[in-house]
Each structure stands twice: as C-alpha cells, then as structure tokens.
Design an enzyme around this catalytic site. Structure first.
Site, PDB file in Angstrom:
ATOM      1  N   LYS A   1      22.474 -35.944  12.395  1.00  0.00           N
ATOM      2  CA  LYS A   1      22.614 -34.514  12.717  1.00  0.00           C
ATOM      3  C   LYS A   1      23.628 -34.325  13.861  1.00  0.00           C
ATOM      4  O   LYS A   1      24.605 -35.050  13.935  1.00  0.00           O
ATOM      5  CB  LYS A   1      21.240 -33.909  13.043  1.00  0.00           C
ATOM      6  CG  LYS A   1      20.235 -34.172  11.923  1.00  0.00           C
ATOM      7  CD  LYS A   1      18.962 -33.389  12.050  1.00  0.00           C
ATOM      8  CE  LYS A   1      18.037 -33.756  10.889  1.00  0.00           C
ATOM      9  NZ  LYS A   1      16.794 -32.981  10.891  1.00  0.00           N
TER      10      LYS A   1
ATOM     11  N   SER B   1      10.135 -35.731   8.313  1.00  0.00           N
ATOM     12  CA  SER B   1       9.152 -36.339   9.219  1.00  0.00           C
ATOM     13  C   SER B   1       8.662 -37.708   8.753  1.00  0.00           C
ATOM     14  O   SER B   1       7.477 -38.038   8.921  1.00  0.00           O
ATOM     15  CB  SER B   1       7.961 -35.392   9.457  1.00  0.00           C
ATOM     16  OG  SER B   1       8.381 -34.250  10.163  1.00  0.00           O
TER      17      SER B   1
ATOM     18  N   ASN C   1      20.499 -39.462   8.760  1.00  0.00           N
ATOM     19  CA  ASN C   1      21.518 -38.482   9.128  1.00  0.00           C
ATOM     20  C   ASN C   1      21.271 -38.235  10.612  1.00  0.00           C
ATOM     21  O   ASN C   1      20.160 -37.853  10.987  1.00  0.00           O
ATOM     22  CB  ASN C   1      21.262 -37.232   8.258  1.00  0.00           C
ATOM     23  CG  ASN C   1      21.707 -35.938   8.896  1.00  0.00           C
ATOM     24  OD1 ASN C   1      22.624 -35.913   9.715  1.00  0.00           O
ATOM     25  ND2 ASN C   1      21.053 -34.846   8.509  1.00  0.00           N
TER      26      ASN C   1
ATOM     27  N   HIS D   1      21.903 -30.046   2.994  1.00  0.00           N
ATOM     28  CA  HIS D   1      20.745 -30.263   3.870  1.00  0.00           C
ATOM     29  C   HIS D   1      20.140 -28.907   4.234  1.00  0.00           C
ATOM     30  O   HIS D   1      20.854 -27.909   4.356  1.00  0.00           O
ATOM     31  CB  HIS D   1      21.168 -31.017   5.134  1.00  0.00           C
ATOM     32  CG  HIS D   1      19.995 -31.399   5.989  1.00  0.00           C
ATOM     33  ND1 HIS D   1      19.423 -30.520   6.864  1.00  0.00           N
ATOM     34  CD2 HIS D   1      19.280 -32.540   6.068  1.00  0.00           C
ATOM     35  CE1 HIS D   1      18.394 -31.112   7.460  1.00  0.00           C
ATOM     36  NE2 HIS D   1      18.291 -32.342   6.992  1.00  0.00           N
TER      37      HIS D   1
ATOM     38  N   GLY E   1      11.920 -31.961  10.815  1.00  0.00           N
ATOM     39  CA  GLY E   1      12.112 -31.666  12.228  1.00  0.00           C
ATOM     40  C   GLY E   1      10.846 -31.725  13.057  1.00  0.00           C
ATOM     41  O   GLY E   1       9.755 -32.007  12.551  1.00  0.00           O
TER      42      GLY E   1
ATOM     43  N   GLU F   1      19.217 -27.658   6.908  1.00  0.00           N
ATOM     44  CA  GLU F   1      19.766 -26.986   8.079  1.00  0.00           C
ATOM     45  C   GLU F   1      21.063 -26.253   7.741  1.00  0.00           C
ATOM     46  O   GLU F   1      21.451 -25.302   8.422  1.00  0.00           O
ATOM     47  CB  GLU F   1      19.951 -28.008   9.211  1.00  0.00           C
ATOM     48  CG  GLU F   1      18.601 -28.385   9.819  1.00  0.00           C
ATOM     49  CD  GLU F   1      18.516 -29.785  10.365  1.00  0.00           C
ATOM     50  OE1 GLU F   1      19.558 -30.422  10.631  1.00  0.00           O
ATOM     51  OE2 GLU F   1      17.368 -30.276  10.531  1.00  0.00           O
TER      52      GLU F   1
ATOM     53  N   GLU G   1      13.652 -32.997   0.264  1.00  0.00           N
ATOM     54  CA  GLU G   1      13.321 -32.717   1.660  1.00  0.00           C
ATOM     55  C   GLU G   1      12.659 -31.348   1.769  1.00  0.00           C
ATOM     56  O   GLU G   1      13.362 -30.333   1.901  1.00  0.00           O
ATOM     57  CB  GLU G   1      14.589 -32.747   2.513  1.00  0.00           C
ATOM     58  CG  GLU G   1      15.294 -34.090   2.487  1.00  0.00           C
ATOM     59  CD  GLU G   1      15.966 -34.402   3.806  1.00  0.00           C
ATOM     60  OE1 GLU G   1      15.788 -35.510   4.300  1.00  0.00           O
ATOM     61  OE2 GLU G   1      16.639 -33.510   4.353  1.00  0.00           O
TER      62      GLU G   1
HETATM   63  P1  PGA Z   1      13.192 -35.667  10.355  1.00  0.00           P
HETATM   64  O1  PGA Z   1      14.533 -35.157   9.645  1.00  0.00           O
HETATM   65  O2  PGA Z   1      12.883 -37.025   9.810  1.00  0.00           O
HETATM   66  O3  PGA Z   1      13.527 -35.681  11.815  1.00  0.00           O
HETATM   67  O4  PGA Z   1      12.126 -34.673  10.005  1.00  0.00           O
HETATM   68  C1  PGA Z   1      14.681 -35.339   8.284  1.00  0.00           C
HETATM   69  C2  PGA Z   1      15.942 -34.699   7.798  1.00  0.00           C
HETATM   70  O5  PGA Z   1      16.319 -33.623   8.295  1.00  0.00           O
HETATM   71  O6  PGA Z   1      16.579 -35.252   6.887  1.00  0.00           O
END
Ligand code: PGA
Length: 263
Positions: A14, A219, A12, A100, A178, A102, A172
């Site tokens: 983002k 991550s 994704n 998600h 992040g 976020e 997740e």
């Molecule tokens: P990240 O993001 O791999 O940068 O931690 C994962 C996600 O938000 O799906």
C-alpha cells in the site's frame, strides 16, 4: 494431478515503505525464504511505484515476483498521475494489481475501468491480479455472490479463454480489510472462492477457468493463515499488515507451505 502447480503468497505494501525500506524488506524476506523451492511457491511483493526500480533488483535476487499497485490502460497520453504499462514493463514488473478495494471504494474506480486495465495488462503480457469483494452492506443483504459475479463478468469482459490462464484473482471482502476489518471465516471464504470459481468456469470453460489461482485477502494473520490455506478452494493468500515485517511474513509462509498439497 494437481490443478495448480504452486502456492501463491504475496503482499501489497500500500502507501507504506520508501524505496530504501522496500529494498531492506525484500533482502530480509529473500534471506528468510531462500531454502523454499520457488517451483512450488509463487512469492510476490507489490510495493509503491517509486520503489519499483530499486525493488526490481532486490526482488530478482531473492526469487520474489514484483508487482505494481495500479496501472493506466493506455500506453501513453495526457493522463496526469497515471502510470503506463510501458513504464511498468521497463522496470521489470510481472504482476499488476487491479481493483483493490481501496481504489474501488476509496477512489471510485468502476468495474468498467478494472476491465480496461485487465485487458491492457494481458495485452502487455503482465499477470493481472484482479481484486473482487463485497462490502459489509452487500454481505448483510445476502448478495455477496451476485456482487462477485458482476465484478468478474464486467471486469473480465472480452478476456479470452486463452488469456484466462494468465489471470490471478484475489477475493478480498471489503469488510475484512485493514485495521478495522474482521477476517472472513474459513467456511465463508471457501464458499465465496467456490462461487468465484463457478463464474470463471462459466466464462472460460473447465480448463482455463480452473487454472487461475484465487487468493484470499483481508486481515490474514499468523492465526488464521493455516486454516484458510487448508480450504480446498483457497489457492493462496494476499496479505497486508501481517506481511510487512519480513520475519512475520516468513513465519506465515512457513506455517502454510506444508499445508498446501497441490490443488
Ligand atoms: P490487510 O490488507 O491484510 O491489512 O487486511 C489486505 C489487503 O488490503 O489486501
């Protein structure tokens, strides 16, 4: 026989990458991975809404499935700023990312809203990618599996066993996502994936509940991807930052493809 026929890997992007940048990314990723048989690899990219129309052409040429980062749950109406399933269908989206962290934790989306979106996505023939995960506080309190259970039981309420075969789930953990996130250990991820699988089987039975892939996200990078994918209950990876450079993403894909034996 393997329970799942493919390894699932996607990103994704983002609120990064313009349409032109997304097109270049897809072209490069397509070239990099052209020799990898798509029968055994479900490779997907979920770019920004404004990139989708351009991305659809570039993704199709590259054997990459296209997803949207969010979707409203009505076909049309007075919902300023929302995006309709009909609009996503028109541009060739296959996967709809729902819930998600976020959106849940940054924008206050609820399990009930994720449920409306999931059911709407299924009604329209999309593949919902429902994201679930506990916060750091919930983990500390020892209620991770309870939280996952609530997110799944409410998020998938009203979904039939017949529809469940078309679902993808992403585990997740919020604390792992992040730049400030810490990736989950493979043992921790495996336990949560098993907990998620138990809920899916409880909801949909052995066959349908066993058929939906469960991807790990948070991550993921080149160091931890191989050990995560080697875990029996981890069916794929959902990657953020480490996948946004097509060459790095390609390296991760090539590291894990040989490790996936069919699960
Ligand atoms: P990240 O993001 O791999 O940068 O931690 C994962 C996600 O938000 O799906």
């Amino acid at each position: 026989m393997a329970r799942l026929d493919k390894l699932y890997i996607g990103t994704n992007t983002k609120m990064y990458k313009t349409g032109a940048q997304t097109a270049a990314f897809l072209d490069r990723l397509g070239q990099n991975t052209a020799d990898l048989a798509r029968e055994a690899l479900e490779l997907f990219v979920i770019p920004s809404f404004t990139s989708l129309e351009t991305a659809a052409r570039h993704a199709a040429a590259a054997g990459i499935s296209l997803g949207a980062q969010n979707m409203g749950w009505e076909d049309e109406g007075p919902f300023t700023g929302e995006i309709s399933p009909l609009m996503l269908k028109e541009v060739g989206v296959k996967v709809v990312e729902i819930g998600h962290s976020e959106r849940r934790h940054g924008l206050g989306e609820t399990d009930e809203q994720e449920n409306l979106k999931t059911r709407c996505a299924l009604r329209h023939g999309f593949t919902p990618l429902l994201c679930v995960g506990e916060t750091g506080d919930q983990k500390e309190a020892g209620i991770s599996d309870e939280i996952l259970r609530i997110q799944l039981k409410i998020g998938l309420r009203g979904v039939t066993a017949e529809q469940a075969g078309g679902l993808w789930i992403a585990y997740e953990p919020v604390w792992a996502i992040g730049a400030s996130g810490v990736p989950a250990s493979r043992e921790y991820a495996e336990e949560r994936h098993q907990a998620i699988r138990r809920v899916l089987v409880e909801l949909f039975g052995e066959d349908a509940g066993g058929a939906a892939p469960i991807l790990y996200g948070g991550s993921v990078n080149r160091q931890n991807a191989p050990e995560l994918i080697a875990m029996p209950a981890v069916d794929g990876l959902f990657i953020g930052r480490a996948a946004w450079d097509a060459d790095n993403f390609n390296r991760i894909i090539r590291d894990v493809v040989p490790l996936w034996k069919g699960k």
